[in-house]
Design a protein around this motif. Structure first.
Motif, PDB file in Angstrom:
ATOM      1  N   VAL A 244       0.848  -1.186   0.000  1.00  0.00           N
ATOM      2  CA  VAL A 244       0.000   0.000   0.000  1.00  0.00           C
ATOM      3  C   VAL A 244       0.883   1.235   0.000  1.00  0.00           C
ATOM      4  N   THR A 245       0.559   2.190  -0.872  1.00  0.00           N
ATOM      5  CA  THR A 245       1.371   3.397  -0.938  1.00  0.00           C
ATOM      6  C   THR A 245       1.205   4.256   0.301  1.00  0.00           C
ATOM      7  N   PHE A 246       2.238   5.044   0.551  1.00  0.00           N
ATOM      8  CA  PHE A 246       2.229   5.975   1.686  1.00  0.00           C
ATOM      9  C   PHE A 246       1.035   6.922   1.607  1.00  0.00           C
ATOM     10  N   GLU A 247       0.755   7.387   0.381  1.00  0.00           N
ATOM     11  CA  GLU A 247      -0.323   8.346   0.196  1.00  0.00           C
ATOM     12  C   GLU A 247      -1.700   7.719   0.454  1.00  0.00           C
ATOM     13  N   GLU A 248      -1.872   6.466   0.038  1.00  0.00           N
ATOM     14  CA  GLU A 248      -3.162   5.811   0.248  1.00  0.00           C
ATOM     15  C   GLU A 248      -3.424   5.623   1.733  1.00  0.00           C
ATOM     16  N   ILE A 249      -2.407   5.248   2.468  1.00  0.00           N
ATOM     17  CA  ILE A 249      -2.562   5.062   3.906  1.00  0.00           C
ATOM     18  C   ILE A 249      -2.932   6.381   4.574  1.00  0.00           C
ATOM     19  N   GLN A 250      -2.301   7.450   4.139  1.00  0.00           N
ATOM     20  CA  GLN A 250      -2.533   8.752   4.761  1.00  0.00           C
ATOM     21  C   GLN A 250      -3.884   9.344   4.376  1.00  0.00           C
TER      22      GLN A 250
ATOM     23  N   PRO B 243       3.705 -23.194  10.204  1.00  0.00           N
ATOM     24  CA  PRO B 243       2.360 -22.613  10.179  1.00  0.00           C
ATOM     25  C   PRO B 243       2.384 -21.217   9.571  1.00  0.00           C
ATOM     26  N   ALA B 244       1.220 -20.732   9.226  1.00  0.00           N
ATOM     27  CA  ALA B 244       1.124 -19.412   8.607  1.00  0.00           C
ATOM     28  C   ALA B 244       1.620 -18.321   9.552  1.00  0.00           C
ATOM     29  N   THR B 245       2.467 -17.461   9.038  1.00  0.00           N
ATOM     30  CA  THR B 245       2.960 -16.308   9.789  1.00  0.00           C
ATOM     31  C   THR B 245       2.662 -15.042   8.992  1.00  0.00           C
ATOM     32  N   PHE B 246       2.373 -13.963   9.696  1.00  0.00           N
ATOM     33  CA  PHE B 246       2.037 -12.688   9.060  1.00  0.00           C
ATOM     34  C   PHE B 246       3.055 -11.651   9.499  1.00  0.00           C
ATOM     35  N   ASP B 247       3.713 -10.997   8.520  1.00  0.00           N
ATOM     36  CA  ASP B 247       4.711  -9.975   8.813  1.00  0.00           C
ATOM     37  C   ASP B 247       4.389  -8.706   8.039  1.00  0.00           C
ATOM     38  N   GLN B 248       4.839  -7.589   8.580  1.00  0.00           N
ATOM     39  CA  GLN B 248       4.661  -6.324   7.871  1.00  0.00           C
ATOM     40  C   GLN B 248       5.871  -5.428   8.100  1.00  0.00           C
ATOM     41  N   ASP B 249       6.093  -4.552   7.117  1.00  0.00           N
ATOM     42  CA  ASP B 249       7.250  -3.663   7.181  1.00  0.00           C
ATOM     43  C   ASP B 249       6.981  -2.477   6.261  1.00  0.00           C
ATOM     44  N   ASN B 250       7.877  -1.488   6.343  1.00  0.00           N
ATOM     45  CA  ASN B 250       7.775  -0.320   5.478  1.00  0.00           C
ATOM     46  C   ASN B 250       9.036  -0.173   4.648  1.00  0.00           C
ATOM     47  N   ASP B 251       8.865   0.218   3.390  1.00  0.00           N
ATOM     48  CA  ASP B 251       9.993   0.464   2.510  1.00  0.00           C
ATOM     49  C   ASP B 251      10.534   1.866   2.794  1.00  0.00           C
ATOM     50  N   PHE B 252      11.837   1.965   3.030  1.00  0.00           N
ATOM     51  CA  PHE B 252      12.407   3.245   3.449  1.00  0.00           C
ATOM     52  C   PHE B 252      12.308   4.303   2.359  1.00  0.00           C
ATOM     53  N   ASP B 253      12.605   3.923   1.121  1.00  0.00           N
ATOM     54  CA  ASP B 253      12.652   4.905   0.037  1.00  0.00           C
ATOM     55  C   ASP B 253      11.265   5.398  -0.369  1.00  0.00           C
ATOM     56  N   THR B 254      10.305   4.488  -0.519  1.00  0.00           N
ATOM     57  CA  THR B 254       8.969   4.874  -0.997  1.00  0.00           C
ATOM     58  C   THR B 254       7.991   5.159   0.131  1.00  0.00           C
ATOM     59  N   LYS B 255       8.311   4.690   1.321  1.00  0.00           N
ATOM     60  CA  LYS B 255       7.425   4.763   2.484  1.00  0.00           C
ATOM     61  C   LYS B 255       6.186   3.880   2.324  1.00  0.00           C
ATOM     62  N   ASN B 256       6.184   3.037   1.298  1.00  0.00           N
ATOM     63  CA  ASN B 256       5.075   2.112   1.101  1.00  0.00           C
ATOM     64  C   ASN B 256       5.058   1.064   2.204  1.00  0.00           C
ATOM     65  N   ALA B 257       3.866   0.627   2.572  1.00  0.00           N
ATOM     66  CA  ALA B 257       3.714  -0.420   3.576  1.00  0.00           C
ATOM     67  C   ALA B 257       3.574  -1.766   2.876  1.00  0.00           C
TER      68      ALA B 257
END
Length: 307
Positions: free
Chosen positions: A91-97, A269-283
């Motif tokens: 998801v883009t930084f702008e969409e989240i905001q 088993p299923a694992t769920f992870d999340q992070d942010n891209d430093f350059d684009t700020k995309n999630a």
């Protein structure tokens, strides 16, 4: 479909006034794959399930003569290689905001988990869907439900009838009789009994009429329904919405411990992870799971490919 969720993916969510966002997540069926397989754990890239055929019948030893020695013999080897299943979204930084509806963003993780669950259901059910399909073979070189499973010491056995028949009381009785006649690879009778009846949704009501009737189904006979009276299917009826053939039906049999019959092999088993891209700020977010599906002893299932 590959891509990224941006402000153009759902522009209406950038403005106030929406009452409901629908179609994103639906209610799920209860877990069904556990009715089709037994679960075992794995700690390697692959696991092997090796058949060993035991001894045959004893013979008469005449007085003064030497006894007869028998031998064991390795048979089919089934290798189940764990597969990685993964699904993510970005998801883009702008969409989240700019997205005014936090509920939508929060449900993305639920939708991701739902997709992973349904993927597993289809993956396990496909072992049944391909049970009669050439090319999808087990350790003995034939399909899961075959009229000619090769035996270690010669000959063959079947776990499907020569002539497929639609589900009926008489057909069920015939298959139960065949199941009780199954033997091991030395021809010794094995105590293999029906456990549960597995049907697609098209056969659900027919299955209940057959097994739940006190008297013989669809007849005027004053005779008991022996399938019900003898509790021949203690595991009951298992309807599976992921079976592709409306008329194929299966009988799971008893007498097998996990790892001997139909197998769901869990590596991670299923694992769920999340992070942010430093350059684009995309999630970014993603689920990952590892498992394999297959079978060792084909006697754990009896299938009928009715049309």
């Amino acid at each position: 479909m590959a891509g990224i969720i941006n402000t153009g993916s759902h522009p209406a969510l950038l403005w106030p006034g929406i009452k409901t966002v629908w179609g994103y997540i639906y209610k799920d069926w209860a877990t069904q794959y556990t009715d089709l397989v037994d679960e075992v754990s794995s700690d390697k890239a692959y696991e092997e399930y090796v058949q060993v055929a035991g001894f045959g019948m004893a013979s008469v030893k005449p007085q003064g003569d030497a006894l007869v020695y028998d031998r064991e013999q390795q048979g089919a080897t089934t290798r189940l290689t764990n597969v990685t299943f993964a699904l993510g979204y970005m998801v883009t930084f702008e969409e989240i905001q700019d997205n005014l509806y936090e509920k939508v963003g929060g449900r993305r993780a639920q939708a991701n988990a739902r997709a992973m669950r349904i993927t597993k259901e289809f993956t396990v059910a496909n072992m049944y869907n391909r049970a009669f399909t050439a090319g999808y073979t087990g350790g003995d070189g034939v399909v899961l439900c075959s009229t000619a499973h090769p035996l270690v010491f010669g000959g063959t056995q079947a776990n499907t009838p020569t002539v497929a028949v639609p589900l009926s009381e008489a057909a069920l009785e015939d298959q139960v009789i065949s199941i009780m006649g199954l033997a091991d690879d030395r021809g010794l009778p094995a105590m293999i009994m029906p456990s549960s009846l597995i049907v697609a949704r098209a056969n659900l009501f027919n299955a209940h009429r057959i097994l739940d009737s006190v008297y013989q189904n669809d007849t005027a006979n004053n005779a008991v329904n022996v399938l019900k009276a003898t509790n021949m299917f203690p595991g009951g009826i298992k309807m599976n919405v992921y079976l592709s053939s409306p008329n194929a039906w299966f009988i799971r049999t008893s007498g097998f411990t996990p790892g001997e019959g139909l197998i769901y092999q869990s590596r991670m088993p299923a694992t769920f992870d999340q992070d942010n891209d430093f350059d684009t700020k995309n999630a970014k977010a993603a689920s990952v799971e590892r498992y394999a599906v297959g079978w060792a002893d084909w006697r754990a299932i009896w299938g009928v490919n009715a049309s």
